[in-house]
Design a protein around this motif. Structure first.
Motif, PDB file in Angstrom:
ATOM      1  N   ILE A 106      -8.265  -4.745   8.262  1.00  0.00           N
ATOM      2  CA  ILE A 106      -8.145  -4.592   6.580  1.00  0.00           C
ATOM      3  C   ILE A 106      -6.946  -5.422   5.957  1.00  0.00           C
ATOM      4  O   ILE A 106      -6.679  -5.690   4.735  1.00  0.00           O
ATOM      5  CB  ILE A 106      -7.919  -3.086   6.035  1.00  0.00           C
ATOM      6  CG1 ILE A 106      -6.686  -2.398   6.636  1.00  0.00           C
ATOM      7  CG2 ILE A 106      -9.210  -2.526   6.560  1.00  0.00           C
ATOM      8  CD1 ILE A 106      -6.421  -1.087   5.815  1.00  0.00           C
ATOM      9  N   ALA A 107      -5.714  -5.611   6.844  1.00  0.00           N
ATOM     10  CA  ALA A 107      -4.607  -6.107   6.359  1.00  0.00           C
ATOM     11  C   ALA A 107      -4.900  -7.466   5.463  1.00  0.00           C
ATOM     12  O   ALA A 107      -4.092  -7.893   4.595  1.00  0.00           O
ATOM     13  CB  ALA A 107      -3.650  -6.243   7.572  1.00  0.00           C
ATOM     14  N   PRO A 108      -5.841  -8.466   6.117  1.00  0.00           N
ATOM     15  CA  PRO A 108      -5.649  -9.872   5.615  1.00  0.00           C
ATOM     16  C   PRO A 108      -6.007  -9.795   3.951  1.00  0.00           C
ATOM     17  O   PRO A 108      -5.594 -10.662   3.107  1.00  0.00           O
ATOM     18  CB  PRO A 108      -6.618 -10.729   6.701  1.00  0.00           C
ATOM     19  CG  PRO A 108      -6.762  -9.997   7.639  1.00  0.00           C
ATOM     20  CD  PRO A 108      -6.184  -8.359   7.540  1.00  0.00           C
ATOM     21  N   ARG A 109      -6.880  -8.945   3.727  1.00  0.00           N
ATOM     22  CA  ARG A 109      -7.352  -8.879   2.309  1.00  0.00           C
ATOM     23  C   ARG A 109      -6.586  -8.293   1.405  1.00  0.00           C
ATOM     24  O   ARG A 109      -6.201  -8.811   0.421  1.00  0.00           O
ATOM     25  CB  ARG A 109      -8.437  -7.937   2.163  1.00  0.00           C
ATOM     26  CG  ARG A 109      -8.213  -6.405   2.280  1.00  0.00           C
ATOM     27  CD  ARG A 109      -9.496  -5.572   2.298  1.00  0.00           C
ATOM     28  NE  ARG A 109     -10.604  -5.789   3.694  1.00  0.00           N
ATOM     29  CZ  ARG A 109     -11.369  -5.173   3.900  1.00  0.00           C
ATOM     30  NH1 ARG A 109     -11.942  -4.166   3.187  1.00  0.00           N
ATOM     31  NH2 ARG A 109     -12.011  -5.273   4.917  1.00  0.00           N
ATOM     32  N   PHE A 110      -5.554  -7.648   1.805  1.00  0.00           N
ATOM     33  CA  PHE A 110      -4.184  -6.986   0.973  1.00  0.00           C
ATOM     34  C   PHE A 110      -3.157  -8.122   1.057  1.00  0.00           C
ATOM     35  O   PHE A 110      -2.817  -8.394  -0.005  1.00  0.00           O
ATOM     36  CB  PHE A 110      -3.671  -5.823   1.686  1.00  0.00           C
ATOM     37  CG  PHE A 110      -4.492  -4.573   1.370  1.00  0.00           C
ATOM     38  CD1 PHE A 110      -4.284  -3.767   0.249  1.00  0.00           C
ATOM     39  CD2 PHE A 110      -5.405  -4.110   2.194  1.00  0.00           C
ATOM     40  CE1 PHE A 110      -5.043  -2.497   0.011  1.00  0.00           C
ATOM     41  CE2 PHE A 110      -6.266  -2.947   2.208  1.00  0.00           C
ATOM     42  CZ  PHE A 110      -6.028  -2.223   0.909  1.00  0.00           C
ATOM     43  N   HIS A 111      -2.910  -8.768   2.227  1.00  0.00           N
ATOM     44  CA  HIS A 111      -1.977  -9.806   2.137  1.00  0.00           C
ATOM     45  C   HIS A 111      -2.218 -10.927   1.101  1.00  0.00           C
ATOM     46  O   HIS A 111      -1.518 -11.459   0.530  1.00  0.00           O
ATOM     47  CB  HIS A 111      -1.970 -10.324   3.502  1.00  0.00           C
ATOM     48  CG  HIS A 111      -1.279  -9.427   4.521  1.00  0.00           C
ATOM     49  ND1 HIS A 111      -1.185  -9.725   5.791  1.00  0.00           N
ATOM     50  CD2 HIS A 111      -0.697  -8.201   4.404  1.00  0.00           C
ATOM     51  CE1 HIS A 111      -0.542  -8.540   6.543  1.00  0.00           C
ATOM     52  NE2 HIS A 111      -0.355  -7.601   5.538  1.00  0.00           N
ATOM     53  N   LEU A 242       3.739  -0.218  -2.574  1.00  0.00           N
ATOM     54  CA  LEU A 242       4.729  -1.073  -3.411  1.00  0.00           C
ATOM     55  C   LEU A 242       3.972  -2.277  -4.270  1.00  0.00           C
ATOM     56  O   LEU A 242       4.753  -3.001  -4.885  1.00  0.00           O
ATOM     57  CB  LEU A 242       5.917  -1.214  -2.725  1.00  0.00           C
ATOM     58  CG  LEU A 242       6.955  -0.073  -2.606  1.00  0.00           C
ATOM     59  CD1 LEU A 242       8.330  -0.454  -2.060  1.00  0.00           C
ATOM     60  CD2 LEU A 242       7.096   0.747  -3.753  1.00  0.00           C
ATOM     61  N   ASP A 243       2.886  -2.649  -3.665  1.00  0.00           N
ATOM     62  CA  ASP A 243       2.481  -3.780  -4.333  1.00  0.00           C
ATOM     63  C   ASP A 243       2.017  -3.477  -5.832  1.00  0.00           C
ATOM     64  O   ASP A 243       2.219  -4.490  -6.603  1.00  0.00           O
ATOM     65  CB  ASP A 243       1.028  -4.245  -3.861  1.00  0.00           C
ATOM     66  CG  ASP A 243       0.329  -5.325  -4.441  1.00  0.00           C
ATOM     67  OD1 ASP A 243       0.781  -6.429  -4.481  1.00  0.00           O
ATOM     68  OD2 ASP A 243      -0.941  -5.029  -5.188  1.00  0.00           O
ATOM     69  N   ALA A 244       1.915  -2.292  -6.203  1.00  0.00           N
ATOM     70  CA  ALA A 244       1.836  -1.922  -7.735  1.00  0.00           C
ATOM     71  C   ALA A 244       2.914  -2.064  -8.410  1.00  0.00           C
ATOM     72  O   ALA A 244       3.002  -2.505  -9.667  1.00  0.00           O
ATOM     73  CB  ALA A 244       1.410  -0.334  -7.769  1.00  0.00           C
ATOM     74  N   LEU A 245       4.252  -2.011  -7.756  1.00  0.00           N
ATOM     75  CA  LEU A 245       5.592  -2.314  -8.446  1.00  0.00           C
ATOM     76  C   LEU A 245       5.740  -3.655  -8.539  1.00  0.00           C
ATOM     77  O   LEU A 245       5.914  -4.386  -9.411  1.00  0.00           O
ATOM     78  CB  LEU A 245       6.662  -1.835  -7.545  1.00  0.00           C
ATOM     79  CG  LEU A 245       8.070  -2.187  -7.983  1.00  0.00           C
ATOM     80  CD1 LEU A 245       8.357  -1.788  -9.255  1.00  0.00           C
ATOM     81  CD2 LEU A 245       9.256  -1.763  -6.617  1.00  0.00           C
ATOM     82  N   ASP A 246       5.136  -4.691  -7.492  1.00  0.00           N
ATOM     83  CA  ASP A 246       5.091  -6.144  -7.627  1.00  0.00           C
ATOM     84  C   ASP A 246       4.648  -6.640  -8.757  1.00  0.00           C
ATOM     85  O   ASP A 246       4.944  -7.535  -9.544  1.00  0.00           O
ATOM     86  CB  ASP A 246       4.635  -6.739  -6.420  1.00  0.00           C
ATOM     87  CG  ASP A 246       5.695  -6.272  -5.203  1.00  0.00           C
ATOM     88  OD1 ASP A 246       6.836  -5.928  -5.130  1.00  0.00           O
ATOM     89  OD2 ASP A 246       5.161  -6.411  -4.077  1.00  0.00           O
ATOM     90  N   GLN A 247       3.350  -6.027  -9.012  1.00  0.00           N
ATOM     91  CA  GLN A 247       2.422  -6.629 -10.192  1.00  0.00           C
ATOM     92  C   GLN A 247       2.878  -5.994 -11.123  1.00  0.00           C
ATOM     93  O   GLN A 247       2.848  -7.088 -12.372  1.00  0.00           O
ATOM     94  CB  GLN A 247       0.859  -5.982  -9.823  1.00  0.00           C
ATOM     95  CG  GLN A 247       0.244  -6.289  -8.364  1.00  0.00           C
ATOM     96  CD  GLN A 247       0.139  -7.778  -8.273  1.00  0.00           C
ATOM     97  OE1 GLN A 247       0.124  -8.452  -9.071  1.00  0.00           O
ATOM     98  NE2 GLN A 247       0.193  -8.111  -6.899  1.00  0.00           N
TER      99      GLN A 247
END
Length: 391
Positions: A106-111, A242-247
């Protein structure tokens, strides 16, 4: 204060529906996960025990995963004191293989969805990448140090211990929602919601455990809160969280120059008032959306000309060096370590210091410390060799 909301309700533990058995991990995927897991853990006790009957153990693990009966086993908890006391939770090698299995799938789709300046637990984006990206952003906003700019550096309070698992699961489920992926989503739930405190072997003395502040200990976290530091799954899950923070910072606050490494992040801007306004918006966003909060004692706003301390590097006009405190600790350790450990530790620090663009003076001091302990150092000050008679 607004309450946290999630887009997906947590799944209940249980067997994976039979209709999704065909979507379970293949034995080939499990072998690949084992191979990735053993790279740095092959000499650990649990890894050696697993390898004694490797084929049987892999087949049994695959059968449990396919049937949906897999449950994580015992964890080991111990305390490290550098750079500060904290708990480390080491899952059993068998469970680490499963962590790699899930990560590989699953990691590649998130990356692919992460911003370019999101670092940590992403291939090719370690501390050196983070330092170089920030240096690049600093040079850009200052026109190669010809203009004035400021930076805002923030840190999340008790980050890993305070992560809300239902919120995080909602974030994960948004991208594990394709056809035939119910099995992978259930495995994600099993790993995420496993509470290592229910079956743990503590391998640190009580006096070491007491060095960890109570609010930073996973033992004191509320139910469904906190991730164990030390597992690949925890590092990956934290980045997704923390991707929500980045976005938010990139698309709502509209920060053009922003770099994050785990829970440390830096924003750059010409105007300190703009950074103060950005800080207020981030401070309001974190508890509402993620149930997190900033650490006010580690919030810094000052001119970049004073130097930006980030991921162990200090970025100043014209150069990037290793943090002074790190150099001092390295020299002190080489003076005090048992002779048998000097070679390994010295080479570790040589590798760390080489990451800085201006490190010759620091490497020279490290080389002198190694020579005083009877070791030899290459002329370019990049590697230490054992001295005569050293064990």
């Amino acid at each position: 204060m607004a309450t946290r909301t999630t887009t997906t309700r947590p799944m209940r533990p249980g067997r994976v529906p039979s209709a999704d058995q065909a979507a379970a991990a293949s034995l080939e995927e499990l072998v690949a996960a084992y191979t990735a897991c053993r790279k740095n853990k092959r000499n650990s006790a649990s890894a050696l025990l697993f390898e004694q009957h490797l084929e049987r153990n892999l087949c049994e693990l695959h059968a449990e995963l396919t049937a949906g009966t897999y449950q994580p086993g015992r964890s080991i908890c111990f305390v490290v004191t550098r750079p500060k006391p904290r708990e480390v939770w080491a899952a059993d090698f068998r469970d680490r293989v499963v962590h790699h299995l899930l990560y590989n799938r699953i990691a590649p789709r998130f990356h692919a969805a992460f911003i370019a300046n999101s670092c940590a637990c992403i291939p090719g984006r370690g501390t050196l990448y983070a330092a170089q990206r920030l240096e690049h952003e600093v040079r850009g906003i200052t026109q190669n140090w010809q203009r004035t700019a400021h930076y805002l550096k923030c840190d999340l309070a008790n980050f890993f211990v305070a992560i809300d698992k239902p919120t995080l699961f909602g974030q994960l489920a948004m991208r594990i929602s394709g056809e035939g992926e119910a099995w992978w989503l259930q495995l994600t739930h099993t790993i995420l919601f496993h509470d290592p405190r229910t079956d743990v072997e503590v391998r640190s003395r009580p006096e070491l455990l007491r060095l960890v502040p109570p609010h930073k200990s996973l033992f004191n976290a509320p139910p469904d809160t906190g991730l164990p530091i030390g597992n690949l799954s925890s590092q990956f899950f934290a980045n997704v969280h923390l991707d929500a923070l980045d976005q938010f910072v990139k698309h709502q606050v509209r920060a053009r120059r922003y770099v994050r490494y785990v829970d440390d992040f830096v924003l750059l801007h010409e105007c300190p008032a703009w950074l103060n306004a950005a800080l207020a918006r981030i401070d309001a966003f974190l508890p509402e959306r993620l149930g997190a909060r900033l650490n006010p004692r580690k919030t810094i706003l000052q001119p970049v000309a004073r130097g930006v301390d980030f991921v162990g590097h200090v970025i100043k006009p014209g150069h990037r060096s290793t943090r002074r405190g790190t150099v001092a600790i390295a020299l002190r350790r080489l003076e005090q370590l048992p002779a048998a450990e000097v070679h390994t530790v010295a080479n570790s620090y040589f590798g760390l210091f080489r990451q800085a663009s201006h490190s010759h003076a620091d490497r020279a001091r490290l080389a002198n410390a190694a020579r005083r302990r009877g070791h030899c150092v290459t002329s370019d000050l990049t590697k230490c060799f054992r001295g005569i008679g050293d064990g």
